[in-house]
Design a protein around this motif. Structure first.
Motif, PDB file in Angstrom:
ATOM      1  N   GLY A  71      45.653  35.402  42.039  1.00 50.07           N
ATOM      2  CA  GLY A  71      47.081  35.328  41.750  1.00 50.07           C
ATOM      3  C   GLY A  71      47.468  34.012  41.098  1.00 50.07           C
ATOM      4  O   GLY A  71      48.380  33.954  40.257  1.00 50.07           O
ATOM      5  N   TRP A  72      46.775  32.951  41.454  1.00 49.20           N
ATOM      6  CA  TRP A  72      47.043  31.618  40.887  1.00 49.20           C
ATOM      7  C   TRP A  72      46.428  31.483  39.487  1.00 49.20           C
ATOM      8  O   TRP A  72      47.016  30.910  38.579  1.00 49.20           O
ATOM      9  CB  TRP A  72      46.475  30.552  41.821  1.00 49.20           C
ATOM     10  CG  TRP A  72      46.580  29.152  41.292  1.00 49.20           C
ATOM     11  CD1 TRP A  72      47.723  28.433  41.029  1.00 49.20           C
ATOM     12  CD2 TRP A  72      45.487  28.294  40.938  1.00 49.20           C
ATOM     13  NE1 TRP A  72      47.412  27.184  40.557  1.00 49.20           N
ATOM     14  CE2 TRP A  72      46.046  27.065  40.485  1.00 49.20           C
ATOM     15  CE3 TRP A  72      44.103  28.424  40.979  1.00 49.20           C
ATOM     16  CZ2 TRP A  72      45.258  25.998  40.072  1.00 49.20           C
ATOM     17  CZ3 TRP A  72      43.318  27.366  40.568  1.00 49.20           C
ATOM     18  CH2 TRP A  72      43.896  26.166  40.120  1.00 49.20           C
ATOM     19  N   VAL A  73      45.229  32.052  39.308  1.00 50.05           N
ATOM     20  CA  VAL A  73      44.490  31.885  38.058  1.00 50.05           C
ATOM     21  C   VAL A  73      45.057  32.770  36.940  1.00 50.05           C
ATOM     22  O   VAL A  73      45.081  32.371  35.782  1.00 50.05           O
ATOM     23  CB  VAL A  73      42.992  32.208  38.290  1.00 50.05           C
ATOM     24  CG1 VAL A  73      42.264  32.421  36.968  1.00 50.05           C
ATOM     25  CG2 VAL A  73      42.342  31.102  39.089  1.00 50.05           C
ATOM     26  N   THR A  74      45.515  33.966  37.283  1.00 48.78           N
ATOM     27  CA  THR A  74      45.922  34.943  36.265  1.00 48.78           C
ATOM     28  C   THR A  74      46.956  34.407  35.277  1.00 48.78           C
ATOM     29  O   THR A  74      46.773  34.534  34.055  1.00 48.78           O
ATOM     30  CB  THR A  74      46.424  36.235  36.933  1.00 48.78           C
ATOM     31  OG1 THR A  74      45.357  36.826  37.676  1.00 48.78           O
ATOM     32  CG2 THR A  74      46.907  37.235  35.891  1.00 48.78           C
ATOM     33  N   PRO A  75      48.059  33.775  35.734  1.00 42.04           N
ATOM     34  CA  PRO A  75      49.018  33.261  34.742  1.00 42.04           C
ATOM     35  C   PRO A  75      48.493  32.056  33.950  1.00 42.04           C
ATOM     36  O   PRO A  75      48.997  31.781  32.863  1.00 42.04           O
ATOM     37  CB  PRO A  75      50.239  32.870  35.580  1.00 42.04           C
ATOM     38  CG  PRO A  75      49.772  32.802  36.982  1.00 42.04           C
ATOM     39  CD  PRO A  75      48.558  33.636  37.098  1.00 42.04           C
ATOM     40  N   ILE A  76      47.491  31.371  34.477  1.00 44.54           N
ATOM     41  CA  ILE A  76      46.941  30.207  33.764  1.00 44.54           C
ATOM     42  C   ILE A  76      46.018  30.656  32.630  1.00 44.54           C
ATOM     43  O   ILE A  76      46.133  30.193  31.492  1.00 44.54           O
ATOM     44  CB  ILE A  76      46.174  29.291  34.743  1.00 44.54           C
ATOM     45  CG1 ILE A  76      47.127  28.721  35.801  1.00 44.54           C
ATOM     46  CG2 ILE A  76      45.470  28.165  33.991  1.00 44.54           C
ATOM     47  CD1 ILE A  76      46.427  27.915  36.871  1.00 44.54           C
ATOM     48  N   PHE A  77      45.102  31.577  32.919  1.00 41.34           N
ATOM     49  CA  PHE A  77      44.119  32.013  31.921  1.00 41.34           C
ATOM     50  C   PHE A  77      44.525  33.280  31.170  1.00 41.34           C
ATOM     51  O   PHE A  77      43.781  33.737  30.318  1.00 41.34           O
ATOM     52  CB  PHE A  77      42.763  32.253  32.597  1.00 41.34           C
ATOM     53  CG  PHE A  77      42.109  31.014  33.112  1.00 41.34           C
ATOM     54  CD1 PHE A  77      41.668  30.043  32.232  1.00 41.34           C
ATOM     55  CD2 PHE A  77      41.946  30.810  34.464  1.00 41.34           C
ATOM     56  CE1 PHE A  77      41.058  28.886  32.706  1.00 41.34           C
ATOM     57  CE2 PHE A  77      41.343  29.669  34.939  1.00 41.34           C
ATOM     58  CZ  PHE A  77      40.902  28.697  34.067  1.00 41.34           C
ATOM     59  N   ARG A  78      45.663  33.858  31.546  1.00 41.46           N
ATOM     60  CA  ARG A  78      46.124  35.144  31.001  1.00 41.46           C
ATOM     61  C   ARG A  78      45.292  36.265  31.614  1.00 41.46           C
ATOM     62  O   ARG A  78      44.107  36.098  31.909  1.00 41.46           O
ATOM     63  CB  ARG A  78      46.059  35.196  29.475  1.00 41.46           C
ATOM     64  CG  ARG A  78      46.789  34.093  28.751  1.00 41.46           C
ATOM     65  CD  ARG A  78      46.857  34.381  27.259  1.00 41.46           C
ATOM     66  NE  ARG A  78      45.621  34.948  26.713  1.00 41.46           N
ATOM     67  CZ  ARG A  78      44.582  34.243  26.321  1.00 41.46           C
ATOM     68  NH1 ARG A  78      44.596  32.914  26.432  1.00 41.46           N
ATOM     69  NH2 ARG A  78      43.531  34.827  25.802  1.00 41.46           N
ATOM     70  N   PRO A  79      45.887  37.440  31.778  1.00 38.25           N
ATOM     71  CA  PRO A  79      45.160  38.552  32.418  1.00 38.25           C
ATOM     72  C   PRO A  79      43.870  38.931  31.703  1.00 38.25           C
ATOM     73  O   PRO A  79      42.854  39.171  32.361  1.00 38.25           O
ATOM     74  CB  PRO A  79      46.187  39.696  32.365  1.00 38.25           C
ATOM     75  CG  PRO A  79      47.501  39.013  32.340  1.00 38.25           C
ATOM     76  CD  PRO A  79      47.302  37.754  31.553  1.00 38.25           C
ATOM     77  N   SER A  80      43.886  38.972  30.372  1.00 37.31           N
ATOM     78  CA  SER A  80      42.684  39.409  29.646  1.00 37.31           C
ATOM     79  C   SER A  80      41.488  38.525  29.948  1.00 37.31           C
ATOM     80  O   SER A  80      40.386  38.995  30.237  1.00 37.31           O
ATOM     81  CB  SER A  80      42.961  39.402  28.137  1.00 37.31           C
ATOM     82  OG  SER A  80      43.997  40.310  27.820  1.00 37.31           O
TER      83      SER A  80
END
Length: 330
Positions: free
Chosen positions: A318-327
């Motif tokens: 949940g923390w990483v997804t907005p940082i690296f983008r979902p793809s």
């Protein structure tokens, strides 16, 4: 989510011992009846913390029953028959992942949430009736509990014995470790997929519908994989099942390029097949690696370990997804 996981972690060691010392049919029966009563109370509650407390009680009852439930099938079936039985359970579970949410959403839309919980109560009562009709062989055990005092005296040594068995069995250790890593995959399926449909695909009001379709297509793939598992094992090997399953996340590599929606659906369907093959293989290996007298105490650390890691991986993804983008997260 975290509140519901806490009882599963804390009670799993006790649940494992109980599953090896008390009639498993009795455990399943009373767990279903207790959960039926709790589900009936939820619509009557008015505060979020009241609902949270009932959710934890539901989770606690599930935690107590889960090792007994998992240990029941290999006590009845063995060899290829066990693979077929396990595959049938996977087919049923994944079919209900499609039918259940759809039926629940339709009922809530028509009548509100209360009747949906009461229908859940009826379903749990039906589960209790099914448990009452089960015929299970007696557990092969060296020490028989003669009451609560005997249980308290032997309980800690039984828990320690189960942990030692896990520690000295490489296959069990490996499966627990692999399944713990698999929680990253589960977190991405739940968390990252939501953001992917809402933000990356920019579907607007259709995002929720598309996410539901992705979930249903994955479950349809899992049904297909469960139906194929027995044939794949007979033609090749159980190791092939596991290898295909563990290679499943490689299917997400094209997600980096944000493929069109039909391709996304195909990826999720094939990944569902791979996931089902991995589940069938892992549970089959576990069932054969441990005798019936110790299965509850081995399944319990497995459940506790994976649940503990899941709480961390869901937060991390949940923390990483907005940082690296979902793809890129996929």
């Amino acid at each position: 989510f975290v509140l519901q996981q806490i009882p599963r972690v804390l009670l799993s060691p006790v649940a494992g011992v109980v599953a090896d010392r008390i009639d498993r049919r009795t455990i399943l029966l009373w767990s279903a009846l207790f959960r039926a009563g709790i589900a009936a109370l939820i619509p009557l509650m008015g505060g979020i913390w009241q609902i949270a407390a009932l959710a934890m009680l539901l989770s606690a009852a599930s935690a107590i029953a889960r090792p007994a439930e998992m240990a029941a099938l290999p006590a009845i079936l063995s060899g290829s028959a066990f693979i077929q039985g396990l595959s049938l359970i996977q087919v049923t579970n994944n079919t209900m992942r499609i039918v259940g949410p759809a039926a629940g959403a339709a009922m809530i839309g028509l009548t509100g949430p209360g009747p949906a919980f009461w229908l859940q109560t009826i379903c749990l009562c039906a589960a209790a009736v099914a448990a009452r009709r089960l015929i299970l062989p007696a557990i092969a055990q060296a020490t028989v509990w003669t009451g609560w005092k005997s249980g308290l005296e032997h309980g800690w040594s039984d828990i320690a014995e189960g942990i030692k068995l896990v520690a000295r069995t490489p296959l069990v250790r490996g499966i627990i470790l692999a399944d713990s890593f698999w929680s990253f995959v589960s977190a991405a399926m739940v968390v990252t997929a939501v953001v992917f449909t809402e933000k990356t695909l920019d579907l607007g009001d259709r995002a929720a519908t598309v996410y539901g379709a992705i979930t249903a297509i994955f479950s349809l793939g899992a049904v297909t994989g469960a139906l194929l598992a027995s044939r794949v094992e007979q033609r090749f090997s159980r190791g092939t099942l596991l290898a295909i399953g563990f290679c499943g996340p490689l299917l997400w590599i094209p997600m980096v390029l944000t493929p069109p929606l039909p391709v996304v659906f195909v990826i999720w369907f094939v990944f569902g097949i791979a996931d089902a093959l991995a589940v069938v293989a892992m549970q089959s290996y576990l069932a054969e690696a441990v005798s019936d007298a110790y299965r509850g105490r081995v399944y319990a650390p497995w459940i506790a370990s994976v649940t503990t890691v899941s709480m961390a991986t869901f937060a991390l993804v949940g923390w990483v997804t907005p940082i690296f983008r979902p793809s890129l997260t996929f």
